[in-house]
Design an enzyme around this catalytic site. Structure first.
Site, PDB file in Angstrom:
ATOM      1  N   ARG A 193     -71.791  54.186  83.305  1.00  0.00           N
ATOM      2  CA  ARG A 193     -71.656  54.206  81.848  1.00  0.00           C
ATOM      3  C   ARG A 193     -70.760  53.068  81.360  1.00  0.00           C
ATOM      4  O   ARG A 193     -70.995  52.492  80.295  1.00  0.00           O
ATOM      5  CB  ARG A 193     -71.078  55.555  81.420  1.00  0.00           C
ATOM      6  CG  ARG A 193     -71.020  55.762  79.918  1.00  0.00           C
ATOM      7  CD  ARG A 193     -70.374  57.082  79.576  1.00  0.00           C
ATOM      8  NE  ARG A 193     -70.376  57.331  78.139  1.00  0.00           N
ATOM      9  CZ  ARG A 193     -69.454  58.037  77.504  1.00  0.00           C
ATOM     10  NH1 ARG A 193     -68.445  58.573  78.171  1.00  0.00           N
ATOM     11  NH2 ARG A 193     -69.528  58.211  76.195  1.00  0.00           N
ATOM     12  N   HIS A 220     -71.527  50.478  78.260  1.00  0.00           N
ATOM     13  CA  HIS A 220     -70.684  50.361  77.073  1.00  0.00           C
ATOM     14  C   HIS A 220     -70.050  48.981  76.957  1.00  0.00           C
ATOM     15  O   HIS A 220     -69.724  48.548  75.843  1.00  0.00           O
ATOM     16  CB  HIS A 220     -69.613  51.451  77.080  1.00  0.00           C
ATOM     17  CG  HIS A 220     -70.124  52.779  76.616  1.00  0.00           C
ATOM     18  ND1 HIS A 220     -69.608  53.451  75.536  1.00  0.00           N
ATOM     19  CD2 HIS A 220     -71.136  53.554  77.094  1.00  0.00           C
ATOM     20  CE1 HIS A 220     -70.281  54.587  75.359  1.00  0.00           C
ATOM     21  NE2 HIS A 220     -71.205  54.676  76.297  1.00  0.00           N
ATOM     22  N   ASP A 221     -69.881  48.287  78.061  1.00  0.00           N
ATOM     23  CA  ASP A 221     -69.382  46.921  77.982  1.00  0.00           C
ATOM     24  C   ASP A 221     -70.480  45.973  77.517  1.00  0.00           C
ATOM     25  O   ASP A 221     -70.287  45.199  76.575  1.00  0.00           O
ATOM     26  CB  ASP A 221     -68.850  46.461  79.341  1.00  0.00           C
ATOM     27  CG  ASP A 221     -68.258  45.054  79.280  1.00  0.00           C
ATOM     28  OD1 ASP A 221     -67.540  44.746  78.299  1.00  0.00           O
ATOM     29  OD2 ASP A 221     -68.515  44.255  80.200  1.00  0.00           O
ATOM     30  N   GLY A 272     -71.875  41.597  74.814  1.00  0.00           N
ATOM     31  CA  GLY A 272     -72.387  41.224  76.126  1.00  0.00           C
ATOM     32  C   GLY A 272     -71.444  41.661  77.237  1.00  0.00           C
ATOM     33  O   GLY A 272     -70.394  42.254  77.022  1.00  0.00           O
ATOM     34  N   SER A 322     -64.948  43.132  77.685  1.00  0.00           N
ATOM     35  CA  SER A 322     -64.185  43.356  76.452  1.00  0.00           C
ATOM     36  C   SER A 322     -63.767  44.810  76.315  1.00  0.00           C
ATOM     37  O   SER A 322     -62.764  45.115  75.664  1.00  0.00           O
ATOM     38  CB  SER A 322     -64.990  42.905  75.230  1.00  0.00           C
ATOM     39  OG  SER A 322     -66.271  43.522  75.190  1.00  0.00           O
ATOM     40  N   GLU A 371     -61.980  47.870  71.663  1.00  0.00           N
ATOM     41  CA  GLU A 371     -63.210  48.642  71.810  1.00  0.00           C
ATOM     42  C   GLU A 371     -62.974  50.042  72.360  1.00  0.00           C
ATOM     43  O   GLU A 371     -63.618  51.004  71.937  1.00  0.00           O
ATOM     44  CB  GLU A 371     -64.194  47.904  72.729  1.00  0.00           C
ATOM     45  CG  GLU A 371     -64.845  46.692  72.106  1.00  0.00           C
ATOM     46  CD  GLU A 371     -65.713  45.945  73.107  1.00  0.00           C
ATOM     47  OE1 GLU A 371     -66.269  46.589  74.029  1.00  0.00           O
ATOM     48  OE2 GLU A 371     -65.831  44.713  72.984  1.00  0.00           O
ATOM     49  N   ASN A 380     -66.318  55.354  72.500  1.00  0.00           N
ATOM     50  CA  ASN A 380     -65.698  55.025  73.784  1.00  0.00           C
ATOM     51  C   ASN A 380     -64.562  55.953  74.179  1.00  0.00           C
ATOM     52  O   ASN A 380     -63.951  55.761  75.244  1.00  0.00           O
ATOM     53  CB  ASN A 380     -65.182  53.582  73.765  1.00  0.00           C
ATOM     54  CG  ASN A 380     -66.301  52.561  73.850  1.00  0.00           C
ATOM     55  OD1 ASN A 380     -67.354  52.837  74.427  1.00  0.00           O
ATOM     56  ND2 ASN A 380     -66.082  51.391  73.277  1.00  0.00           N
ATOM     57  N   HIS A 387     -78.705  59.183  82.740  1.00  0.00           N
ATOM     58  CA  HIS A 387     -78.313  60.561  82.444  1.00  0.00           C
ATOM     59  C   HIS A 387     -78.688  61.504  83.581  1.00  0.00           C
ATOM     60  O   HIS A 387     -78.453  62.707  83.485  1.00  0.00           O
ATOM     61  CB  HIS A 387     -78.963  61.025  81.137  1.00  0.00           C
ATOM     62  CG  HIS A 387     -78.448  60.302  79.935  1.00  0.00           C
ATOM     63  ND1 HIS A 387     -79.020  60.426  78.680  1.00  0.00           N
ATOM     64  CD2 HIS A 387     -77.412  59.426  79.776  1.00  0.00           C
ATOM     65  CE1 HIS A 387     -78.360  59.668  77.823  1.00  0.00           C
ATOM     66  NE2 HIS A 387     -77.382  59.052  78.465  1.00  0.00           N
ATOM     67  N   SER A 427     -78.825  68.524  91.621  1.00  0.00           N
ATOM     68  CA  SER A 427     -79.025  67.076  91.514  1.00  0.00           C
ATOM     69  C   SER A 427     -78.229  66.434  90.392  1.00  0.00           C
ATOM     70  O   SER A 427     -78.442  65.270  90.082  1.00  0.00           O
ATOM     71  CB  SER A 427     -80.525  66.796  91.296  1.00  0.00           C
ATOM     72  OG  SER A 427     -80.794  65.418  91.269  1.00  0.00           O
TER      73      SER A 427
END
Length: 338
Positions: A67, A71-72, A77, A81, A90, A96, A194, A251
């Site tokens: 994840r 999110h980065d 890009g 950050s 951020e 976040n 997910h 799982s």
């Protein structure tokens, strides 16, 4: 800046910026080979050992690190950050606040710095760590490209604007991914992350009690799942409990195609989870992943590589951070001349 695309996310209107790709040269597989003081240093092996040892203590790092790359890369890009500290950075943005894995990246960076100081970017460590998390979770090994530089800007307002919400409709999601150069297949494969991890009640509670403002539950949700989730997430509770995104109890922490089988049985947790099986633009891809675990893992690996190339900073842009949490201090001025 190439332009602006506007999409509706639930009841809000968010402006998404399609950044130009700041590229000088190309990312490479094995970029750090022969770049450390000792030419025999294997940077990827150092990261692998660090993440593996940390995962033994905390297996929830598997979804957290996957994840973290998402999110980065979706904000400015893949430039690390998201790692920068600051009151308006951020990581302080609402999307976040539940992101984890920062300490794991710090530890991997420290291990790398011991043997290869000042050479390896935090942005590349995120990419390598996400690959290791995928493999530790049972997914397919894949080569990662490296050579990114670290960004100098991190703004919470951008993370809030650019990260897709759990309620994003399929058409808007396709537009967001396309704006970053990612295909519909990439999108469905990446949502397939997910297959591991959890969601907080606040991200899907509307589906249980007030779907689309109807005051009723989402009619597409499996009835037994709905009953179970209402116990986990009472309507008036102030606690933000969690539920596994993959409802297969055998799982839920394994990178496999189980998630796609579950959503075919109407057991998606987030709105986008269920919608990709119901929408004709994506349900064929869902079906192909659900029917072939090897195919899903191959496509997930390819999508992670594709996402890792989004709007990267390459030499001479950006920097190689000394600490992943802060930009490098400015150089000291020269001493006054006598």
């Amino acid at each position: 800046m190439k332009g602006l695309a506007t999409v509706a996310l639930g009841l809000s209107l968010i402006v998404l910026v399609n950044y130009s790709c700041f590229c000088y040269g190309d990312l490479q597989v094995g970029y750090y080979k022969y770049r450390c003081p000792d030419n025999n240093t294997d940077v990827e092996k150092i990261v692998r050992q660090s993440i593996s040892s940390q995962n033994l203590l905390d297996p929830t790092l598997i979804p957290a690190l996957i994840r973290l790359q998402f999110h980065d890369c979706f904000v400015r890009g893949c430039d690390a950050s998201i790692l920068l500290d600051g009151s308006t950075a951020e990581k302080t943005a609402p999307p976040n606040l539940t992101v984890r894995g920062y300490e794991a990246i710090d530890n991997a960076k420290s291990a790398v710095e011991e043997q290869c100081p000042g050479v390896v970017s935090c942005a590349d460590i995120i990419i390598m760590a996400a690959r290791e998390a995928t493999v530790l979770g049972g997914g397919q090994f894949f080569n990662v490209t490296t050579g990114r530089r670290d960004g100098l800007i991190s703004l919470a307002i951008e993370a809030t604007a650019f990260l897709p919400s759990a309620e994003i409709p399929v058409d808007a999601s396709i537009a967001v991914f396309a704006g970053l150069g990612l295909s519909v297949t990439d999108m469905v494969a990446l949502i397939g992350a997910h297959t591991v991890g959890v969601a907080h009640c606040s991200s899907f509670k509307d589906r249980l009690y007030n779907y689309n403002g109807t005051g009723k539950a989402d009619p597409t949700m499996d009835h037994l799942l709905l009953t179970s989730l209402k116990i986990t997430c009472p309507q008036n509770s102030t606690q933000d409990n969690i539920a596994n995104l993959d409802q297969n109890s055998l799982s839920f922490n394994t990178v496999d195609n189980s998630y796609f089988k579950e959503i075919q049985d109407n057991k998606g947790i987030l709105g986008i989870d269920q919608e990709i099986d119901l929408d004709t633009r994506t349900n064929a891809t869902v079906a192909s992943f659900a029917s072939d675990n090897k195919f899903f893992n191959a496509q997930f690996a390819a999508a992670m590589v594709n996402m890792g190339a989004v709007n990267v900073l390459l030499d001479p842009l950006g920097e190689i951070r000394q600490s992943c949490r802060s930009i490098n201090p400015p150089p000291l001025p020269p001493p006054p001349s006598k």
